[in-house]
Motif scaffolding. Structure first.
Motif: not given
Length: 165
Positions: A38-39, A46-47, A50-54, A56
């Motif tokens: 996506h990047s 990037l919000s 957003f914590e990389g899929g971790q 929140s």
């Protein structure tokens, strides 16, 4: 070296990096965005949450209690000292009189609350939704009356103008 040579080659603003201009530039082909994902796509942002899929932070922290803010009352606040200044002689003080004198403005409140800051020397009959204990005591001590009236609802400005004319 001359004085005018010192500033040669120095620019006020740093030039922006020109990407996607061929392999020889060092920033060609994928334009420094890597492969796929996506990047690498156009319009990606990037919000900050957003914590990389971790999971929140808002979902990790346990929730306790509740906030009943939808039903909170917002009163137009008015002090005894204001009544002393605005009203010259004894009489009835209600929402219409306060609006006429410009003490209460706007329509985003659920009534009028009278607070006890200041002194009162006139015998006023004050009609309001709520009174603080000290305000009610000061009104009675001055020979007036503190009358609690229920707030019917938010009055529309057009209705007030139509009633006045």
């Amino acid at each position: 070296m001359q004085l005018h040579d010192v500033t040669q080659g120095i620019q006020r603003r740093k030039k922006r990096k020109r990407v996607g201009r061929g392999v020889g530039s060092g920033h060609g082909k994928t334009s420094s965005k890597g492969h796929k994902g996506h990047s690498s796509r156009q319009g990606f942002k990037l919000s900050p949450l957003f914590e990389g899929g971790q999971i929140s932070l808002a979902r990790r922290v346990p929730k306790r209690g509740f906030f009943n803010g939808a039903f909170k009352k917002h009163y137009a606040l008015l002090n005894i000292g204001d009544l002393e200044v605005v009203f010259a002689q004894a009489g009835v003080v209600d929402e219409a009189a306060l609006r006429a004198k410009g003490v209460v403005k706007g329509y985003a409140h659920d009534g009028i609350k009278v607070l006890g800051d200041g002194e009162l020397t006139k015998a006023l009959e004050v009609h309001a939704t709520k009174f603080s204990e000290s305000a009610a005591a000061k009104i009675v001590a001055a020979g007036g009356k503190a009358v609690v009236v229920p707030y019917i609802g938010k009055v529309k400005k057009d209705a007030d103008e139509a009633a006045a004319s």
